[in-house]
Design a protein around this motif. Structure first.
Motif, mmCIF file in Angstrom:
data_model
loop_
_atom_site.group_PDB
_atom_site.id
_atom_site.type_symbol
_atom_site.label_atom_id
_atom_site.label_comp_id
_atom_site.label_asym_id
_atom_site.label_seq_id
_atom_site.Cartn_x
_atom_site.Cartn_y
_atom_site.Cartn_z
ATOM 1 N N LEU A 28 0.825 -1.214 0.000
ATOM 2 C CA LEU A 28 0.000 0.000 0.000
ATOM 3 C C LEU A 28 0.863 1.270 0.000
ATOM 4 C CD1 LEU A 28 -2.919 -0.955 2.426
ATOM 5 C CD2 LEU A 28 -2.937 -0.851 -0.076
ATOM 6 N N LEU A 29 1.980 1.244 0.712
ATOM 7 C CA LEU A 29 2.890 2.398 0.676
ATOM 8 C C LEU A 29 3.410 2.627 -0.740
ATOM 9 C CD1 LEU A 29 4.959 1.885 3.960
ATOM 10 C CD2 LEU A 29 3.520 3.849 3.428
ATOM 11 N N SER A 30 3.763 1.531 -1.411
ATOM 12 C CA SER A 30 4.258 1.649 -2.784
ATOM 13 C C SER A 30 3.156 2.114 -3.723
ATOM 14 C CB SER A 30 4.808 0.297 -3.249
ATOM 15 O OG SER A 30 5.392 0.414 -4.519
ATOM 16 N N MET A 31 1.953 1.603 -3.532
ATOM 17 C CA MET A 31 0.825 2.042 -4.370
ATOM 18 C C MET A 31 0.528 3.519 -4.166
ATOM 19 S SD MET A 31 -0.710 0.029 -6.545
ATOM 20 C CE MET A 31 -2.360 0.745 -6.637
ATOM 21 N N ALA A 32 0.550 3.956 -2.889
ATOM 22 C CA ALA A 32 0.284 5.369 -2.603
ATOM 23 C C ALA A 32 1.350 6.271 -3.216
ATOM 24 C CB ALA A 32 0.215 5.585 -1.089
ATOM 25 N N ALA A 33 2.595 5.760 -3.271
ATOM 26 C CA ALA A 33 3.688 6.567 -3.810
ATOM 27 C C ALA A 33 3.721 6.568 -5.328
ATOM 28 C CB ALA A 33 5.024 6.041 -3.265
ATOM 29 N N THR A 34 3.522 5.391 -5.940
ATOM 30 C CA THR A 34 3.725 5.267 -7.388
ATOM 31 C C THR A 34 2.435 5.190 -8.186
ATOM 32 O OG1 THR A 34 3.798 2.833 -7.346
ATOM 33 C CG2 THR A 34 5.856 4.003 -6.901
ATOM 34 N N GLY A 35 1.367 4.671 -7.565
ATOM 35 C CA GLY A 35 0.123 4.477 -8.305
ATOM 36 C C GLY A 35 0.210 3.364 -9.329
ATOM 37 N N ASP A 36 1.235 2.541 -9.270
ATOM 38 C CA ASP A 36 1.471 1.494 -10.263
ATOM 39 C C ASP A 36 1.386 0.133 -9.578
ATOM 40 O OD1 ASP A 36 2.673 -0.408 -11.999
ATOM 41 O OD2 ASP A 36 3.765 1.181 -13.039
ATOM 42 N N PHE A 37 0.357 -0.672 -9.960
ATOM 43 C CA PHE A 37 0.107 -1.959 -9.307
ATOM 44 C C PHE A 37 1.264 -2.938 -9.526
ATOM 45 C CE2 PHE A 37 -1.526 -6.302 -9.276
ATOM 46 C CZ PHE A 37 -2.214 -6.341 -8.073
ATOM 47 N N VAL A 38 1.694 -3.078 -10.771
ATOM 48 C CA VAL A 38 2.758 -4.032 -11.091
ATOM 49 C C VAL A 38 4.065 -3.622 -10.410
ATOM 50 C CG1 VAL A 38 4.151 -5.045 -12.946
ATOM 51 C CG2 VAL A 38 1.688 -4.681 -13.272
ATOM 52 N N LEU A 39 4.390 -2.322 -10.464
ATOM 53 C CA LEU A 39 5.610 -1.834 -9.823
ATOM 54 C C LEU A 39 5.563 -2.077 -8.317
ATOM 55 C CD1 LEU A 39 8.311 -0.335 -10.064
ATOM 56 C CD2 LEU A 39 7.051 1.820 -9.789
ATOM 57 N N SER A 40 4.387 -1.909 -7.739
ATOM 58 C CA SER A 40 4.254 -2.102 -6.296
ATOM 59 C C SER A 40 4.495 -3.553 -5.897
ATOM 60 C CB SER A 40 2.861 -1.661 -5.830
ATOM 61 O OG SER A 40 2.689 -0.276 -6.056
ATOM 62 N N LEU A 41 4.036 -4.500 -6.730
ATOM 63 C CA LEU A 41 4.338 -5.904 -6.477
ATOM 64 C C LEU A 41 5.846 -6.148 -6.496
ATOM 65 C CD1 LEU A 41 1.620 -7.813 -8.548
ATOM 66 C CD2 LEU A 41 1.772 -7.613 -6.056
ATOM 67 N N ARG A 42 6.523 -5.530 -7.455
ATOM 68 C CA ARG A 42 7.983 -5.645 -7.522
ATOM 69 C C ARG A 42 8.640 -5.104 -6.265
ATOM 70 N NH1 ARG A 42 10.042 -2.334 -12.226
ATOM 71 N NH2 ARG A 42 11.859 -2.384 -10.856
ATOM 72 N N LYS A 43 8.126 -3.981 -5.794
ATOM 73 C CA LYS A 43 8.756 -3.314 -4.649
ATOM 74 C C LYS A 43 8.621 -4.125 -3.368
ATOM 75 C CE LYS A 43 10.242 0.100 -7.047
ATOM 76 N NZ LYS A 43 11.687 0.135 -7.365
ATOM 77 N N VAL A 44 7.563 -4.933 -3.251
ATOM 78 C CA VAL A 44 7.441 -5.801 -2.084
ATOM 79 C C VAL A 44 8.626 -6.759 -2.037
ATOM 80 C CG1 VAL A 44 6.074 -7.609 -0.968
ATOM 81 C CG2 VAL A 44 4.934 -5.631 -2.002
ATOM 82 N N PHE A 45 8.927 -7.373 -3.185
ATOM 83 C CA PHE A 45 10.076 -8.272 -3.260
ATOM 84 C C PHE A 45 11.385 -7.523 -3.020
ATOM 85 C CE2 PHE A 45 13.549 -10.022 -5.840
ATOM 86 C CZ PHE A 45 13.679 -11.275 -5.261
ATOM 87 N N GLU A 46 11.534 -6.358 -3.645
ATOM 88 C CA GLU A 46 12.775 -5.591 -3.519
ATOM 89 C C GLU A 46 12.997 -5.107 -2.089
ATOM 90 O OE1 GLU A 46 12.682 -2.566 -6.533
ATOM 91 O OE2 GLU A 46 12.584 -4.044 -8.154
ATOM 92 N N SER A 47 11.897 -4.894 -1.357
ATOM 93 C CA SER A 47 12.051 -4.491 0.051
ATOM 94 C C SER A 47 12.669 -5.632 0.860
ATOM 95 C CB SER A 47 10.699 -4.090 0.652
ATOM 96 O OG SER A 47 9.838 -5.214 0.799
ATOM 97 N N PHE A 48 12.336 -6.882 0.519
ATOM 98 C CA PHE A 48 12.950 -8.034 1.178
ATOM 99 C C PHE A 48 14.443 -8.085 0.888
ATOM 100 C CE2 PHE A 48 9.643 -11.346 2.510
ATOM 101 C CZ PHE A 48 8.720 -10.369 2.852
ATOM 102 N N VAL A 49 14.804 -7.860 -0.382
ATOM 103 C CA VAL A 49 16.213 -7.879 -0.772
ATOM 104 C C VAL A 49 16.981 -6.803 -0.006
ATOM 105 C CG1 VAL A 49 17.842 -7.561 -2.685
ATOM 106 C CG2 VAL A 49 15.695 -8.797 -3.057
ATOM 107 N N PHE A 50 16.384 -5.615 0.110
ATOM 108 C CA PHE A 50 17.033 -4.513 0.834
ATOM 109 C C PHE A 50 17.194 -4.874 2.309
ATOM 110 C CE2 PHE A 50 16.849 -0.660 3.405
ATOM 111 C CZ PHE A 50 17.824 0.134 2.807
ATOM 112 N N ALA A 51 16.153 -5.433 2.923
ATOM 113 C CA ALA A 51 16.209 -5.777 4.351
ATOM 114 C C ALA A 51 17.286 -6.832 4.606
ATOM 115 C CB ALA A 51 14.848 -6.282 4.830
ATOM 116 N N ILE A 52 17.358 -7.832 3.744
ATOM 117 C CA ILE A 52 18.386 -8.869 3.911
ATOM 118 C C ILE A 52 19.777 -8.257 3.796
ATOM 119 C CG2 ILE A 52 19.392 -10.934 2.856
ATOM 120 C CD1 ILE A 52 16.525 -11.772 2.124
ATOM 121 N N GLY A 53 19.946 -7.333 2.848
ATOM 122 C CA GLY A 53 21.236 -6.668 2.703
ATOM 123 C C GLY A 53 21.632 -5.896 3.949
#
Length: 465
Positions: free
Chosen positions: A39-64
């Motif tokens: 929802l944070l990504s959707m509120a920021a970008t308004g892009d559904f597909v991009l927001s799905l990507r960002k959920v995964f990328e947030s995991f990668v960032f957290a692991i890093g």
């Protein structure tokens, strides 16, 4: 410049409340965190597909962000498997067994040792140095693994890190933001650190003793799902003289690490890296001596066991860490430059907004600075928001005409106790993992002592201003 709160800020606040509520109810927070990130990504970008990507990328960032902590825990656990297999640990702990005779001695001895080492080298290396050796001793003395984790956590990531009297990383940040000399903030923090430390550790100890009498707390940790080690000990792998030699060598090696940290001025990640490298070297030597021709294969086997344990511990933590990293600089790195113009990060914006709407009296100033410190600590760093705390303390101190240093110290203590490693689950992972207990259970155990300490310390700060 005052930032107007946007949908991003309100979504973040709602999901913080939901996460806290789920934790209190002892329910899993993974789904809540995933929905919040989306929802944070959707509120920021308004892009559904991009927001799905960002959920995964947030995991990668957290692991890093967590990778160095994951690695040191995995390596320490791998070495502990060798010590258990060869029964070197039995020889190592025997001297401490004569000193630590009961749960109370175990709790206070481990806590005070942790505090002293953490003053000089910060808590994460101290956890690695103390946990593997003293945990078995404490359990034999009757202190549960969770109690050991609480002692290391509250004394190290709480008392030592919040005052930071020796390295002075925290007071330097807050003092610069408040426009004060570092020595003034350190002096002002001494009585507050003492009060906070005394209240938190005493409340934690009495609650722990109460639950031990009721029999509602397990002696040994079993967060890895396996409880006891799966492999049987094989005492014949080493002779008694070899066990004594390695039982002497291992503490000496870590003691030399401490000396090297002092000589070369290593702290934080550098100190953790030194301990990790030393642990790997010891793991290899022990495996080769114990297993001889099979030593190379056994080294890999022990490392696999360590990694399995580490990722079991971190699995539930990564989603919640990924969400809270969005509250700080992680937002722009994960989602992109979508924050409102002039924003300093969602958490810092919320802290500034809170400070701007409260009346400025001594009591309100103390409560607000403590509240802002706690809010900025929710990102799990403890350090990222303390510059904001110093700025607000300077503002309030100027308006009320006194107490800037005391307010600065109070905000620093609140931020670091919450974010530096006693309440935010992924920040207290080192102590939880070494003791093989759930970081979420440890956070719940720490909640009442830390909140009690913050209330009492805030009241004391009001008196001192």
């Amino acid at each position: 410049m005052e930032i107007e709160l946007s949908a991003l800020h309100w979504i973040y606040v709602v999901f913080i409340m939901l996460i806290i509520g789920f934790m209190v109810k002892r329910r899993d927070t993974t789904l809540v965190c995933l929905v919040g990130i989306f929802l944070l990504s959707m509120a920021a970008t308004g892009d559904f597909v991009l927001s799905l990507r960002k959920v995964f990328e947030s995991f990668v960032f957290a692991i890093g962000e967590l990778l160095s902590t994951i690695m040191i825990i995995c390596i320490i656990v791998a070495m502990s498997r060798v010590l258990l297999k060869t029964e070197i640990n039995e020889v190592m702990v025997s001297p401490f067994s004569r000193i630590i005779k009961n749960p109370a001695l175990a709790y206070w001895t481990i806590g005070i040792l942790m505090m002293i080492i953490s003053w000089f080298f910060w808590p994460s290396p101290a956890v690695a140095l103390l946990g593997a050796v003293l945990l078995p001793v404490a359990i034999r003395a009757g202190l549960p693994a969770l109690g050991v984790a609480m002692a290391m956590n509250l004394f190290g990531h709480g008392i030592a890190l919040s005052g930071d009297f020796v390295i002075q990383g925290a007071p330097k940040l807050t003092a610069d933001a408040a426009g004060l000399p570092v020595s003034e903030v350190v002096s002002a923090s001494v009585p507050l650190v003492i009060v906070m430390g005394a209240v938190t550790t005493l409340v934690a100890f009495f609650m722990l003793r109460r639950d031990m009498k009721r029999g509602t707390i397990e002696m040994e940790g079993n967060f890895d799902g396996a409880g006891k080690d799966q492999e049987e000990a094989e005492p014949h792998l080493l002779s008694q003289n070899q066990k004594r030699f390695f039982a002497f060598l291992i503490p000496v090696a870590f003691l030399l690490n401490v000396v090297a940290m002092s000589i070369f001025d290593l702290s934080g990640g550098d100190a953790t890296g030194l301990i990790g490298g030393t642990t790997l070297a010891l793991l290899l030597v022990l495996s080769m001596f114990a297993h001889k021709n099979e030593g190379l294969e056994k080294t890999t086997s022990y490392l696999i066991q360590g990694f399995q344990f580490g990722f079991k511990v971190f699995g539930p933590v990564i989603p919640i860490a990924a969400f809270f990293y969005l509250g700080d600089s992680g937002f722009t790195q994960i989602i992109g430059d979508y924050l409102p113009k002039g924003s300093h990060g969602i958490i810092n914006d919320l802290g500034s907004a809170l400070a701007s709407v409260v009346p400025l009296t001594t009591e309100i100033a103390a409560m607000t600075v403590a509240g802002v410190g706690a809010i900025t600590g929710l990102d799990g760093s403890g350090f990222s928001g303390i510059s904001l705390v110093g700025s607000i303390a300077n503002l309030f101190g100027t308006v009320i005409g006194e107490g800037t240093a005391t307010l600065t110290a109070l905000g620093q203590i609140a931020a670091i106790y919450v974010g530096g490693g006693t309440l935010v689950p992924w920040a207290l992972i080192p102590a939880a993992a070494i003791c093989n207990v759930s970081p979420f259970e440890l956070a719940r155990r720490n909640l009442v002592p830390v909140v009690s300490g913050l209330v009492v310390t805030t009241i004391v700060a009001m008196i001192l201003i």
